[in-house]
Design a protein around this motif. Structure first.
Motif, PDB file in Angstrom:
ATOM      1  N   ASN A  67     -39.424 -23.961   1.467  1.00 46.30           N
ATOM      2  CA  ASN A  67     -40.152 -23.479   0.299  1.00 46.30           C
ATOM      3  C   ASN A  67     -39.382 -22.344  -0.377  1.00 46.30           C
ATOM      4  OD1 ASN A  67     -42.130 -23.089  -1.598  1.00 46.30           O
ATOM      5  ND2 ASN A  67     -43.495 -21.991  -0.239  1.00 46.30           N
ATOM      6  N   ARG A  68     -38.795 -21.467   0.419  1.00 42.13           N
ATOM      7  CA  ARG A  68     -38.014 -20.362  -0.137  1.00 42.13           C
ATOM      8  C   ARG A  68     -36.797 -20.903  -0.880  1.00 42.13           C
ATOM      9  NH1 ARG A  68     -37.143 -17.023   4.215  1.00 42.13           N
ATOM     10  NH2 ARG A  68     -39.064 -15.955   3.728  1.00 42.13           N
ATOM     11  N   GLU A  69     -36.118 -21.891  -0.286  1.00 46.51           N
ATOM     12  CA  GLU A  69     -34.953 -22.487  -0.948  1.00 46.51           C
ATOM     13  C   GLU A  69     -35.363 -23.149  -2.262  1.00 46.51           C
ATOM     14  OE1 GLU A  69     -33.348 -25.170   1.910  1.00 46.51           O
ATOM     15  OE2 GLU A  69     -32.620 -23.588   3.234  1.00 46.51           O
ATOM     16  N   ASP A  70     -36.472 -23.904  -2.226  1.00 44.81           N
ATOM     17  CA  ASP A  70     -36.955 -24.553  -3.443  1.00 44.81           C
ATOM     18  C   ASP A  70     -37.326 -23.518  -4.498  1.00 44.81           C
ATOM     19  OD1 ASP A  70     -36.599 -26.982  -2.226  1.00 44.81           O
ATOM     20  OD2 ASP A  70     -38.731 -27.303  -1.769  1.00 44.81           O
ATOM     21  N   SER A  71     -37.962 -22.466  -4.051  1.00 48.11           N
ATOM     22  CA  SER A  71     -38.359 -21.403  -4.973  1.00 48.11           C
ATOM     23  C   SER A  71     -37.132 -20.720  -5.569  1.00 48.11           C
ATOM     24  CB  SER A  71     -39.224 -20.384  -4.233  1.00 48.11           C
ATOM     25  OG  SER A  71     -39.541 -19.308  -5.064  1.00 48.11           O
ATOM     26  N   ASP A  72     -36.128 -20.439  -4.756  1.00 48.60           N
ATOM     27  CA  ASP A  72     -34.899 -19.823  -5.258  1.00 48.60           C
ATOM     28  C   ASP A  72     -34.195 -20.737  -6.249  1.00 48.60           C
ATOM     29  OD1 ASP A  72     -35.396 -17.620  -3.690  1.00 48.60           O
ATOM     30  OD2 ASP A  72     -33.957 -18.164  -2.106  1.00 48.60           O
ATOM     31  N   ARG A  73     -34.155 -22.039  -5.923  1.00 48.88           N
ATOM     32  CA  ARG A  73     -33.513 -22.989  -6.825  1.00 48.88           C
ATOM     33  C   ARG A  73     -34.278 -23.054  -8.154  1.00 48.88           C
ATOM     34  NH1 ARG A  73     -32.659 -26.702  -3.439  1.00 48.88           N
ATOM     35  NH2 ARG A  73     -34.662 -27.726  -3.559  1.00 48.88           N
ATOM     36  N   ALA A  74     -35.601 -23.120  -8.080  1.00 46.50           N
ATOM     37  CA  ALA A  74     -36.408 -23.164  -9.300  1.00 46.50           C
ATOM     38  C   ALA A  74     -36.231 -21.883 -10.113  1.00 46.50           C
ATOM     39  CB  ALA A  74     -37.884 -23.366  -8.958  1.00 46.50           C
ATOM     40  N   HIS A  75     -36.142 -20.757  -9.418  1.00 45.98           N
ATOM     41  CA  HIS A  75     -35.924 -19.480 -10.104  1.00 45.98           C
ATOM     42  C   HIS A  75     -34.575 -19.481 -10.812  1.00 45.98           C
ATOM     43  CE1 HIS A  75     -36.225 -15.214 -10.905  1.00 45.98           C
ATOM     44  NE2 HIS A  75     -35.022 -15.062 -10.398  1.00 45.98           N
ATOM     45  N   ALA A  76     -33.536 -19.985 -10.130  1.00 50.31           N
ATOM     46  CA  ALA A  76     -32.203 -20.031 -10.739  1.00 50.31           C
ATOM     47  C   ALA A  76     -32.185 -20.964 -11.950  1.00 50.31           C
ATOM     48  CB  ALA A  76     -31.174 -20.490  -9.701  1.00 50.31           C
ATOM     49  N   GLU A  77     -32.838 -22.126 -11.822  1.00 46.47           N
ATOM     50  CA  GLU A  77     -32.896 -23.059 -12.950  1.00 46.47           C
ATOM     51  C   GLU A  77     -33.646 -22.435 -14.127  1.00 46.47           C
ATOM     52  OE1 GLU A  77     -34.670 -26.648 -11.486  1.00 46.47           O
ATOM     53  OE2 GLU A  77     -32.933 -27.140 -10.231  1.00 46.47           O
ATOM     54  N   THR A  78     -34.752 -21.755 -13.816  1.00 48.17           N
ATOM     55  CA  THR A  78     -35.519 -21.103 -14.878  1.00 48.17           C
ATOM     56  C   THR A  78     -34.694 -20.013 -15.543  1.00 48.17           C
ATOM     57  OG1 THR A  78     -37.556 -21.539 -13.660  1.00 48.17           O
ATOM     58  CG2 THR A  78     -37.661 -19.861 -15.364  1.00 48.17           C
ATOM     59  N   ARG A  79     -33.935 -19.272 -14.739  1.00 45.54           N
ATOM     60  CA  ARG A  79     -33.084 -18.216 -15.284  1.00 45.54           C
ATOM     61  C   ARG A  79     -32.013 -18.813 -16.199  1.00 45.54           C
ATOM     62  NH1 ARG A  79     -33.482 -13.547 -16.841  1.00 45.54           N
ATOM     63  NH2 ARG A  79     -34.514 -12.951 -14.946  1.00 45.54           N
ATOM     64  N   GLU A  80     -31.398 -19.930 -15.761  1.00 45.43           N
ATOM     65  CA  GLU A  80     -30.381 -20.591 -16.581  1.00 45.43           C
ATOM     66  C   GLU A  80     -30.988 -21.076 -17.899  1.00 45.43           C
ATOM     67  OE1 GLU A  80     -28.364 -23.711 -14.503  1.00 45.43           O
ATOM     68  OE2 GLU A  80     -27.871 -22.418 -12.803  1.00 45.43           O
ATOM     69  N   ARG A  81     -32.151 -21.722 -17.822  1.00 49.84           N
ATOM     70  CA  ARG A  81     -32.802 -22.206 -19.037  1.00 49.84           C
ATOM     71  C   ARG A  81     -33.151 -21.047 -19.957  1.00 49.84           C
ATOM     72  NH1 ARG A  81     -36.925 -26.588 -16.330  1.00 49.84           N
ATOM     73  NH2 ARG A  81     -35.335 -28.099 -15.731  1.00 49.84           N
ATOM     74  N   SER A  82     -33.634 -19.982 -19.372  1.00 48.27           N
ATOM     75  CA  SER A  82     -33.991 -18.807 -20.165  1.00 48.27           C
ATOM     76  C   SER A  82     -32.748 -18.226 -20.842  1.00 48.27           C
ATOM     77  CB  SER A  82     -34.647 -17.765 -19.266  1.00 48.27           C
ATOM     78  OG  SER A  82     -34.896 -16.577 -19.968  1.00 48.27           O
ATOM     79  N   ASP A  83     -31.635 -18.138 -20.100  1.00 45.62           N
ATOM     80  CA  ASP A  83     -30.401 -17.617 -20.685  1.00 45.62           C
ATOM     81  C   ASP A  83     -29.902 -18.520 -21.805  1.00 45.62           C
ATOM     82  OD1 ASP A  83     -30.476 -15.487 -18.959  1.00 45.62           O
ATOM     83  OD2 ASP A  83     -28.984 -16.300 -17.546  1.00 45.62           O
ATOM     84  N   ARG A  84     -29.956 -19.863 -21.576  1.00 45.10           N
ATOM     85  CA  ARG A  84     -29.518 -20.789 -22.631  1.00 45.10           C
ATOM     86  C   ARG A  84     -30.402 -20.664 -23.863  1.00 45.10           C
ATOM     87  NH1 ARG A  84     -28.708 -24.935 -18.387  1.00 45.10           N
ATOM     88  NH2 ARG A  84     -30.807 -25.588 -18.892  1.00 45.10           N
ATOM     89  N   ALA A  85     -31.709 -20.559 -23.642  1.00 48.17           N
ATOM     90  CA  ALA A  85     -32.643 -20.418 -24.760  1.00 48.17           C
ATOM     91  C   ALA A  85     -32.382 -19.103 -25.496  1.00 48.17           C
ATOM     92  CB  ALA A  85     -34.083 -20.482 -24.269  1.00 48.17           C
ATOM     93  N   HIS A  86     -32.105 -18.051 -24.731  1.00 46.39           N
ATOM     94  CA  HIS A  86     -31.816 -16.756 -25.350  1.00 46.39           C
ATOM     95  C   HIS A  86     -30.542 -16.832 -26.190  1.00 46.39           C
ATOM     96  CE1 HIS A  86     -31.607 -12.443 -25.824  1.00 46.39           C
ATOM     97  NE2 HIS A  86     -30.353 -12.469 -25.409  1.00 46.39           N
ATOM     98  N   LYS A  87     -29.497 -17.476 -25.660  1.00 47.80           N
ATOM     99  CA  LYS A  87     -28.241 -17.613 -26.409  1.00 47.80           C
ATOM    100  C   LYS A  87     -28.443 -18.444 -27.671  1.00 47.80           C
ATOM    101  CE  LYS A  87     -25.174 -17.052 -22.443  1.00 47.80           C
ATOM    102  NZ  LYS A  87     -24.243 -17.704 -21.533  1.00 47.80           N
ATOM    103  N   ALA A  88     -29.184 -19.550 -27.533  1.00 51.47           N
ATOM    104  CA  ALA A  88     -29.444 -20.398 -28.701  1.00 51.47           C
ATOM    105  C   ALA A  88     -30.249 -19.634 -29.749  1.00 51.47           C
ATOM    106  CB  ALA A  88     -30.185 -21.664 -28.275  1.00 51.47           C
ATOM    107  N   THR A  89     -31.236 -18.878 -29.306  1.00 48.85           N
ATOM    108  CA  THR A  89     -32.037 -18.081 -30.227  1.00 48.85           C
ATOM    109  C   THR A  89     -31.182 -17.018 -30.898  1.00 48.85           C
ATOM    110  OG1 THR A  89     -33.977 -18.442 -28.833  1.00 48.85           O
ATOM    111  CG2 THR A  89     -34.108 -16.657 -30.416  1.00 48.85           C
ATOM    112  N   ARG A  90     -30.312 -16.395 -30.111  1.00 52.51           N
ATOM    113  CA  ARG A  90     -29.429 -15.363 -30.662  1.00 52.51           C
ATOM    114  C   ARG A  90     -28.508 -15.956 -31.719  1.00 52.51           C
ATOM    115  NH1 ARG A  90     -30.713 -11.041 -31.408  1.00 52.51           N
ATOM    116  NH2 ARG A  90     -29.235 -10.294 -32.845  1.00 52.51           N
ATOM    117  N   LYS A  91     -27.937 -17.140 -31.433  1.00 48.78           N
ATOM    118  CA  LYS A  91     -27.063 -17.808 -32.412  1.00 48.78           C
ATOM    119  C   LYS A  91     -27.839 -18.134 -33.686  1.00 48.78           C
ATOM    120  CE  LYS A  91     -23.792 -19.981 -29.229  1.00 48.78           C
ATOM    121  NZ  LYS A  91     -23.294 -21.251 -28.678  1.00 48.78           N
TER     122      LYS A  91
END
Length: 136
Positions: A67-91
């Motif tokens: 569960n911890r591994e799944d949670s960490d993976r989901a957190h990392a994916e969410t962070r990546e999506r958030s960063d991509r969305a932030h970059k796209a919004t910034r552009k």
């Protein structure tokens, strides 16, 4: 009335007390054997219970780790999506800012032309007057 002596009562006492003593000894032996069996069964059940508890603990620990591994993976994916969305919004914001800035420059130029048209021809300046004198 005749007196009864202890010797006369001995067979009667033996007939009453003997079976009682035998019953008491048999009962104690039965309880002793039963308590030994109960103790052995209890130790056996405790051993099985501890094995089950250890197995359940190990399974629970594995589930928690997974569960911890799944949670960490989901957190990392969410962070990546958030960063991509932030970059796209910034552009997009930067693009809109550039377009707005260039449009604002066009609007300033149009406003200047309109103001110049409403004021009439510009008044002659000293340079224009000097130029007209030389031409004449």
């Amino acid at each position: 009335m005749e007196t009864i002596t202890l010797v006369d009562l001995a067979p009667i006492l033996a007939a009453i007390i003997g079976p009682m003593l035998l019953f008491g000894a048999a009962t104690m032996r039965y309880q002793h054997v039963d308590s030994i069996k109960t103790r052995e069964l209890t130790h056996e059940l405790i051993g099985k219970n501890s094995e089950l508890n250890e197995r359940a603990h190990a399974e629970t620990r594995d589930l928690i780790d997974k569960n911890r591994e799944d949670s960490d993976r989901a957190h990392a994916e969410t962070r990546e999506r958030s960063d991509r969305a932030h970059k796209a919004t910034r552009k997009l914001i930067d693009k809109n800012h550039r377009e707005l800035s260039s449009s604002l420059g066009d609007v300033r130029e149009r406003v200047s032309r309109i103001e110049g048209h409403l004021r009439g021809p510009p008044p002659p300046t000293d340079e224009t007057a000097d130029g007209d004198a030389e031409a004449a």
